[in-house]
Design an enzyme around this catalytic site. Sequence first.
Site, PDB file in Angstrom:
ATOM      1  N   HIS A  55       0.863  -1.193   0.000  1.00 56.13           N
ATOM      2  CA  HIS A  55       0.000   0.000   0.000  1.00 56.13           C
ATOM      3  C   HIS A  55       0.898   1.242   0.000  1.00 56.13           C
ATOM      4  CE1 HIS A  55      -2.829   3.059   1.323  1.00 56.13           C
ATOM      5  NE2 HIS A  55      -3.789   2.247   0.937  1.00 56.13           N
TER       6      HIS A  55
ATOM      7  N   GLU B  55      -3.669   2.004  -7.607  1.00 60.65           N
ATOM      8  CA  GLU B  55      -4.010   3.064  -6.661  1.00 60.65           C
ATOM      9  C   GLU B  55      -3.097   4.262  -6.891  1.00 60.65           C
ATOM     10  OE1 GLU B  55      -6.380   1.566  -3.112  1.00 60.65           O
ATOM     11  OE2 GLU B  55      -4.305   1.729  -2.502  1.00 60.65           O
TER      12      GLU B  55
ATOM     13  N   SER C  11     -10.154   7.065  -3.473  1.00 62.81           N
ATOM     14  CA  SER C  11     -11.341   7.927  -3.371  1.00 62.81           C
ATOM     15  C   SER C  11     -12.554   7.347  -4.110  1.00 62.81           C
ATOM     16  CB  SER C  11     -11.025   9.348  -3.864  1.00 62.81           C
ATOM     17  OG  SER C  11     -10.026   9.924  -3.040  1.00 62.81           O
TER      18      SER C  11
ATOM     19  N   GLY D 241     -11.112   2.665   0.835  1.00 56.60           N
ATOM     20  CA  GLY D 241     -10.612   3.100   2.136  1.00 56.60           C
ATOM     21  C   GLY D 241     -11.681   3.868   2.897  1.00 56.60           C
TER      22      GLY D 241
END
Length: 237
Positions: free
Chosen positions: A83, A154, A200, A221
């Site tokens: 991540h 991401e 998002s 998230g």
Amino acid sequence: MNLPSGGIRRYVGEILAEAKDPRIEVAIAPPFPFLDQVTAEIRDSGIALAAQNCSAFAEGAHTGEVSAGMLRTMGCRYTIVGHSERRARYGDTDTIVRDKLTAVISEQLVPVLCIGEEESVRLSGGTRPKLAQQLEAVRSERLMTAELILIAYEPVWAIGTGKNATTEMVAEAMQWIGEGIRKLWSEAMGERCRLLYGGSVTPDNASDLASVLLVEGFLVGGASLDARKLLAIHRAM
Ligand code: PGA
């Protein structure tokens, strides 16, 4: 730190009550101390357990680390690896990400490998090489034995910022990632990877993002902390 408001039991209960479409798998990735509670709540439900990180080491003295083997014992099916917050703030270099992937695959867990470019990289036109470099860096013999890898595209600038990537950006990045896997890993691995988008994702943009051809799921998230928002995203898939 991330815990749903209203507590884990209520949160998981709301998800269990409504996320019933068998074609869409839901996995919940709580912080380590709450894995046990979530695994008890989701037992026999079809919802999967995921971890947010794991140790690069399978065994040995590594105080404070949680190994992939421990996660398997806890009932995890997935582990997020690489991540961008881990990469940017906790020293997860490409080499460490590769070792974590190896550890996860060795324990027959499914890795959710996160890759993505920083804003400066996108602005200078470097997104494609950056994605290729992140894919190439984690290549290993063990990687090639994985039966399933989820790759989450991401973009770093989209995580937690409210600025999601456009469908055009996502479509292009997914194409590059798919080509990168086939070229840098192998043709066969191309068949064994599934692509997710993260950054998002909200109920408002989920159906547009889900319409992108190669997007097969989301890594959510902030919006996932509210069960109603997560369920709305689930419905948009
Ligand atoms: P976000 O987070 O949905 O809040 O942008 C995504 C992530 O942390 O992977």
